[in-house]
Design an enzyme around this catalytic site. Structure first.
Site, PDB file in Angstrom:
ATOM      1  N   GLU A  90      91.806  49.212  19.757  1.00  0.00           N
ATOM      2  CA  GLU A  90      92.049  49.226  18.316  1.00  0.00           C
ATOM      3  C   GLU A  90      91.324  48.095  17.598  1.00  0.00           C
ATOM      4  O   GLU A  90      90.818  48.275  16.481  1.00  0.00           O
ATOM      5  CB  GLU A  90      93.558  49.146  18.042  1.00  0.00           C
ATOM      6  CG  GLU A  90      94.322  50.427  18.343  1.00  0.00           C
ATOM      7  CD  GLU A  90      94.611  50.633  19.818  1.00  0.00           C
ATOM      8  OE1 GLU A  90      95.109  51.707  20.196  1.00  0.00           O
ATOM      9  OE2 GLU A  90      94.322  49.702  20.625  1.00  0.00           O
ATOM     10  N   HIS A 100     106.756  53.775  20.251  1.00  0.00           N
ATOM     11  CA  HIS A 100     106.077  54.930  19.657  1.00  0.00           C
ATOM     12  C   HIS A 100     106.892  55.584  18.539  1.00  0.00           C
ATOM     13  O   HIS A 100     106.601  56.723  18.154  1.00  0.00           O
ATOM     14  CB  HIS A 100     105.811  56.004  20.721  1.00  0.00           C
ATOM     15  CG  HIS A 100     104.881  55.583  21.806  1.00  0.00           C
ATOM     16  ND1 HIS A 100     105.273  54.756  22.839  1.00  0.00           N
ATOM     17  CD2 HIS A 100     103.572  55.852  22.026  1.00  0.00           C
ATOM     18  CE1 HIS A 100     104.248  54.556  23.660  1.00  0.00           C
ATOM     19  NE2 HIS A 100     103.204  55.202  23.178  1.00  0.00           N
TER      20      HIS A 100
END
Length: 344
Positions: free
Chosen positions: A70, A139
């Site tokens: 990322e 998540h």
């Protein structure tokens, strides 16, 4: 008719994911400067269908799968934006923001300011948010309050397909960095059924929804419920049930957190006198606090009672009964509405 309703004279109904993709595809056709990058967004089409079909039309040069880094690809998007392009970078889950936080907060959000306005960063950072499907603590968060707290980024949270398309057009065209957060449960994908409501009529033509303009999703006179994302639909469910008891609930869908439409919130509270703020983000130091403070600062005399409904300050559990316990549901909203009415 509110902005959340279709005013384009069409009976064409889209899921939120299809509405988002339609806006992105339009902007990519209009300008070669627009491209999309992220994990599993090309051949796979995004695990929440956020890019389904884009690869077929635009190819790998403009719809790019990236390594699981990322920091690298968000940094690349920042650089591309500063060079004059309009990238869209997707975090598969918003929870992963920590891996690229330096690029998001110290570069994407600050570089226009740090350069004295010499550069702009016209990019969109998209991410899937929300729980309710047992994907555990890493998540399942929303975290839009975190981004809203850090200056330099606009923050968008659509709740319907109509809003998703208009807000996406606006996000890609904006000259500032925009964080566009879509709730997994609203996307309309087969393995994660959506509630009734997010699939709406959507005009084929392009249109924009201005940032900082909340939408009254339901008019009411007794209680104001301010919310966003998935919980717009849970609030609507609660409102229908409460109507059977003669309680008339007004529902304000924020749609954007930065900028925040405090005027619409205050106008609604001045009418009803009672406020319930509902949020899937954490309770402390978050969206619920900011909304209540915005009313208290300039409209305290109009406020007779207030309640907030939010996620407690705990990691989101994996076990379904525990997750169901911590994420607010329709019953929690109903209870809060009865509470502010009982404070008369």
């Amino acid at each position: 008719m509110t902005e959340g309703e279709t005013d384009g004279g069409t009976d064409r109904s889209l899921t939120m994911s299809r509405a988002m993709v339609e806006a992105i595809a339009h902007e990519m056709r209009e300008s070669n400067d627009v491209f999309y990058m992220g994990e599993d967004i090309a051949d796979y089409g995004g695990i929440f269908d956020s890019t389904e079909g884009l690869l077929d039309e635009f190819g790998h040069d403009r719809v790019m799968d990236v390594p699981i880094s990322e920091t690298a690809y968000i940094g690349a998007a920042v650089g591309a934006a500063q060079a004059g392009m309009r990238p869209i970078a997707e975090l598969m889950f918003v929870d992963f923001f920590g891996v690229g936080m330096d690029q998001i907060y110290n570069q994407m959000a600050k570089n226009t300011y740090m350069s004295g306005g010499a550069v702009s960063v016209p990019m969109v950072l998209t991410a899937a948010v929300g729980g309710t499907y047992n994907d555990a603590a890493q998540h399942s968060q929303t975290l839009y309050g975190t981004f809203a707290h850090l200056p330099g980024m606009k923050v968008v949270v659509p709740s319907t397909a109509y809003d998703a398309k208009g807000l996406m057009h606006n996000a890609i065209r904006d000259d500032d960095p925009v964080v566009y957060l879509f709730h997994k449960r609203l996307m309309g994908i087969g393995w994660l059924p959506a509630p009734d409501g997010p699939k709406t009529n959507v005009p084929e033509d392009e249109y924009t929804i201005p940032f900082g303009r909340a939408d009254i999703k339901r008019d009411g006179a007794d209680v104001t419920v301010v919310t966003l994302g998935l919980h717009v639909h849970r609030a609507l469910e609660a409102a229908e049930s409460l109507a059977d008891d003669g309680i008339d609930v007004e529902i304000v869908d924020l749609r954007t957190l930065v900028p925040l439409d405090t005027e619409t919130i205050r106008d609604s509270v001045s009418k009803t006198g009672r406020l319930v703020v509902v949020d899937e983000d954490y309770r402390s130091y978050g969206v619920t606090s900011e909304v209540i403070a915005s009313v208290a600062e300039d409209g305290l005399a109009d406020l007779d009672a207030v309640e907030r409904v939010a996620l407690p300050d705990v990691p989101i559990p994996y076990a379904r009964p525990l997750e169901d316990e911590v994420i607010p549901d329709t019953d929690d909203i109903t209870t809060a509405v009865h509470s502010v009415l009982s404070d008369e």
